[in-house]
Design a protein around this motif. Structure first.
Motif, PDB file in Angstrom:
ATOM      1  N   MET A 116      -8.370   3.566  -7.333  1.00  0.00           N
ATOM      2  CA  MET A 116      -9.342   2.576  -6.902  1.00  0.00           C
ATOM      3  C   MET A 116      -8.633   1.381  -6.236  1.00  0.00           C
ATOM      4  O   MET A 116      -9.087   0.864  -5.219  1.00  0.00           O
ATOM      5  CB  MET A 116     -10.171   2.095  -8.097  1.00  0.00           C
ATOM      6  N   VAL A 117      -7.516   0.959  -6.840  1.00  0.00           N
ATOM      7  CA  VAL A 117      -6.718  -0.126  -6.258  1.00  0.00           C
ATOM      8  C   VAL A 117      -6.207   0.278  -4.873  1.00  0.00           C
ATOM      9  O   VAL A 117      -6.294  -0.491  -3.913  1.00  0.00           O
ATOM     10  CB  VAL A 117      -5.534  -0.492  -7.178  1.00  0.00           C
ATOM     11  N   LEU A 118      -5.673   1.503  -4.776  1.00  0.00           N
ATOM     12  CA  LEU A 118      -5.152   1.986  -3.497  1.00  0.00           C
ATOM     13  C   LEU A 118      -6.249   2.033  -2.436  1.00  0.00           C
ATOM     14  O   LEU A 118      -6.039   1.605  -1.285  1.00  0.00           O
ATOM     15  CB  LEU A 118      -4.542   3.375  -3.683  1.00  0.00           C
ATOM     16  N   VAL A 166       0.815  -1.222   0.000  1.00  0.00           N
ATOM     17  CA  VAL A 166       0.000   0.000   0.000  1.00  0.00           C
ATOM     18  C   VAL A 166       0.852   1.277   0.000  1.00  0.00           C
ATOM     19  O   VAL A 166       0.653   2.152  -0.860  1.00  0.00           O
ATOM     20  CB  VAL A 166      -0.998  -0.006   1.180  1.00  0.00           C
ATOM     21  N   PRO A 167       1.813   1.447   0.925  1.00  0.00           N
ATOM     22  CA  PRO A 167       2.609   2.683   0.878  1.00  0.00           C
ATOM     23  C   PRO A 167       3.472   2.781  -0.370  1.00  0.00           C
ATOM     24  O   PRO A 167       3.711   3.868  -0.885  1.00  0.00           O
ATOM     25  CB  PRO A 167       3.461   2.609   2.144  1.00  0.00           C
ATOM     26  N   MET A 168       3.938   1.619  -0.873  1.00  0.00           N
ATOM     27  CA  MET A 168       4.741   1.633  -2.096  1.00  0.00           C
ATOM     28  C   MET A 168       3.917   2.103  -3.288  1.00  0.00           C
ATOM     29  O   MET A 168       4.383   2.879  -4.124  1.00  0.00           O
ATOM     30  CB  MET A 168       5.317   0.242  -2.344  1.00  0.00           C
ATOM     31  N   LEU A 169       2.664   1.642  -3.364  1.00  0.00           N
ATOM     32  CA  LEU A 169       1.776   2.101  -4.432  1.00  0.00           C
ATOM     33  C   LEU A 169       1.461   3.583  -4.276  1.00  0.00           C
ATOM     34  O   LEU A 169       1.412   4.326  -5.263  1.00  0.00           O
ATOM     35  CB  LEU A 169       0.486   1.280  -4.428  1.00  0.00           C
ATOM     36  N   LEU A 170       1.256   4.036  -3.038  1.00  0.00           N
ATOM     37  CA  LEU A 170       0.984   5.448  -2.776  1.00  0.00           C
ATOM     38  C   LEU A 170       2.134   6.322  -3.273  1.00  0.00           C
ATOM     39  O   LEU A 170       1.912   7.323  -3.979  1.00  0.00           O
ATOM     40  CB  LEU A 170       0.764   5.676  -1.282  1.00  0.00           C
ATOM     41  N   TYR A 176      -9.351  12.388 -14.458  1.00  0.00           N
ATOM     42  CA  TYR A 176     -10.369  11.378 -14.735  1.00  0.00           C
ATOM     43  C   TYR A 176      -9.913  10.363 -15.784  1.00  0.00           C
ATOM     44  O   TYR A 176     -10.714   9.577 -16.291  1.00  0.00           O
ATOM     45  CB  TYR A 176     -11.675  12.042 -15.182  1.00  0.00           C
ATOM     46  N   ASP A 177      -8.627  10.351 -16.133  1.00  0.00           N
ATOM     47  CA  ASP A 177      -8.091   9.326 -17.016  1.00  0.00           C
ATOM     48  C   ASP A 177      -8.322   7.944 -16.387  1.00  0.00           C
ATOM     49  O   ASP A 177      -8.218   7.765 -15.171  1.00  0.00           O
ATOM     50  CB  ASP A 177      -6.593   9.558 -17.224  1.00  0.00           C
ATOM     51  N   ALA A 178      -8.653   6.951 -17.233  1.00  0.00           N
ATOM     52  CA  ALA A 178      -9.026   5.621 -16.749  1.00  0.00           C
ATOM     53  C   ALA A 178      -7.935   5.002 -15.866  1.00  0.00           C
ATOM     54  O   ALA A 178      -8.227   4.423 -14.814  1.00  0.00           O
ATOM     55  CB  ALA A 178      -9.326   4.701 -17.938  1.00  0.00           C
ATOM     56  N   LYS A 179      -6.686   5.139 -16.272  1.00  0.00           N
ATOM     57  CA  LYS A 179      -5.588   4.529 -15.512  1.00  0.00           C
ATOM     58  C   LYS A 179      -5.393   5.222 -14.164  1.00  0.00           C
ATOM     59  O   LYS A 179      -5.126   4.572 -13.149  1.00  0.00           O
ATOM     60  CB  LYS A 179      -4.292   4.597 -16.325  1.00  0.00           C
ATOM     61  N   ILE A 209      -8.014  -5.749 -13.217  1.00  0.00           N
ATOM     62  CA  ILE A 209      -8.857  -4.938 -14.100  1.00  0.00           C
ATOM     63  C   ILE A 209      -8.161  -3.618 -14.423  1.00  0.00           C
ATOM     64  O   ILE A 209      -8.143  -3.167 -15.576  1.00  0.00           O
ATOM     65  CB  ILE A 209     -10.234  -4.676 -13.448  1.00  0.00           C
ATOM     66  N   ASN A 210      -7.567  -3.002 -13.405  1.00  0.00           N
ATOM     67  CA  ASN A 210      -6.855  -1.743 -13.615  1.00  0.00           C
ATOM     68  C   ASN A 210      -5.666  -1.934 -14.549  1.00  0.00           C
ATOM     69  O   ASN A 210      -5.423  -1.124 -15.446  1.00  0.00           O
ATOM     70  CB  ASN A 210      -6.374  -1.185 -12.274  1.00  0.00           C
ATOM     71  N   PHE A 211      -4.917  -3.002 -14.335  1.00  0.00           N
ATOM     72  CA  PHE A 211      -3.683  -3.228 -15.106  1.00  0.00           C
ATOM     73  C   PHE A 211      -3.980  -3.517 -16.572  1.00  0.00           C
ATOM     74  O   PHE A 211      -3.355  -2.950 -17.472  1.00  0.00           O
ATOM     75  CB  PHE A 211      -2.897  -4.380 -14.491  1.00  0.00           C
ATOM     76  N   PHE A 212      -4.939  -4.387 -16.840  1.00  0.00           N
ATOM     77  CA  PHE A 212      -5.178  -4.832 -18.207  1.00  0.00           C
ATOM     78  C   PHE A 212      -6.237  -4.002 -18.941  1.00  0.00           C
ATOM     79  O   PHE A 212      -6.035  -3.634 -20.099  1.00  0.00           O
ATOM     80  CB  PHE A 212      -5.594  -6.307 -18.215  1.00  0.00           C
ATOM     81  N   LEU A 213      -7.344  -3.694 -18.262  1.00  0.00           N
ATOM     82  CA  LEU A 213      -8.437  -2.984 -18.944  1.00  0.00           C
ATOM     83  C   LEU A 213      -8.226  -1.479 -18.928  1.00  0.00           C
ATOM     84  O   LEU A 213      -8.183  -0.835 -19.971  1.00  0.00           O
ATOM     85  CB  LEU A 213      -9.779  -3.336 -18.309  1.00  0.00           C
ATOM     86  N   PHE A 214      -8.075  -0.904 -17.734  1.00  0.00           N
ATOM     87  CA  PHE A 214      -7.934   0.549 -17.637  1.00  0.00           C
ATOM     88  C   PHE A 214      -6.652   1.038 -18.302  1.00  0.00           C
ATOM     89  O   PHE A 214      -6.604   2.153 -18.825  1.00  0.00           O
ATOM     90  CB  PHE A 214      -7.979   0.996 -16.177  1.00  0.00           C
TER      91      PHE A 214
END
Length: 276
Positions: A225-227, A192-196, A216-219, A260-265
């Motif tokens: 959303m993941v965070l 979590v902190p690494m992603l932040l 508002y870019d999808a990625k 979903i975030n990695f592949f779709l967004f």
């Protein structure tokens, strides 16, 4: 001289990121070893920042606070100094962690903002290195979440085998439930902190490099959303003190959000490409 000073700042950024990670672990778990390690890393960060300040004073012949970038750096130095004092004399993990998150943001803004560098080559190189650090930290956080997902899957399998009283070699080859649950939790505490921090650096890079950056870019939305999803997991695990199958299933669902975030967004994003 300019490149040497920027190298000091880059090393400082990496050490500062590790420091924030350790303070986050201490903030959640009251971990004395993590707090001590974070304190010594922060001390090294303070020393490197002080060396940079004196080098700039020697280079410019004045105290370096006369423009916005110099002011940012001195502000970060003040925050680090205050954090060291708080860490030494007070038990204020919440304040120390968030103070250093702010300090990290200011430090990154100062280090990678291209407007402050006279050489265009230096500026371009630093922006590229900012992207590299952002991607590396994101991948490391995703790696931690992936291992956490595996532990939750094993927890679910073990739980079902025990509930159905299916004793056998498969059951013996799996770890006990408490250890699987704990390892899944620890990996999320790291992720979590690494992603932040990765998102902070990514946003700074986008503002510098991308002409039409949109929140508002999808990625961007998907990454936050993941965070948030994993932060909810930590909240339920720590504040609500819930454990067991329901938390393991939530962790599995969180990993599905990540996929979903990695592949779709990622494919829907207007600017987020690995070769940017």
């Amino acid at each position: 001289m300019e490149m040497s000073l920027t190298r000091i700042n880059e090393v400082t950024i990496i050490l500062y990121a590790l420091c924030v990670l350790l303070y986050f672990i201490d903030f959640l778990n009251n971990n004395r070893k993590a707090k001590q390690a974070a304190f010594w890393l922060l001390s090294i960060v303070w020393l490197l920042q002080t060396i940079f300040l004196f080098a700039r004073m020697f280079e410019t012949g004045r105290f370096p606070v006369l423009n916005v970038f110099e002011g940012l750096y001195f502000y970060t130095w003040v925050l680090v100094t205050l954090s060291l004092a708080l860490n030494k004399f007070l038990r204020a993990e919440f304040i120390i962690f968030f103070t250093n998150v702010i300090g990290f943001i200011m430090m990154a803004l100062h280090t990678f903002a291209p407007a402050q560098y006279e050489s265009a080559a230096v500026s371009s190189k630093l922006v590229s290195e900012l992207l590299l650090i952002h991607i590396t930290m994101a991948i490391l956080s995703y790696g931690a979440f992936s291992l956490s997902f595996v532990f939750s899957i094993l927890y679910t399998i073990q739980y079902n085998l025990l509930k159905k009283k299916k004793w056998g070699k498969r059951l013996l080859r799996l770890e006990d439930l408490s250890k699987l649950d704990y390892m899944s939790y620890v990996l999320n505490v790291i992720g979590v902190p690494m992603l932040l921090l990765s998102l902070i650096l990514g946003i700074i890079w986008a503002y510098i490099k991308v002409e039409k950056f949109h929140w508002y870019d999808a990625k961007v939305l998907g990454s936050f959303m993941v965070l948030i999803t994993y932060s909810v997991y930590l909240y339920i695990r720590i504040v609500k003190e819930l454990q067991g199958k329901s938390v393991a299933l939530l962790n599995i669902a969180s990993f599905l959000v990540l996929l979903i975030n990695f592949f779709l967004f990622g494919s829907l994003s207007r600017f987020h490409f690995w070769d940017s």
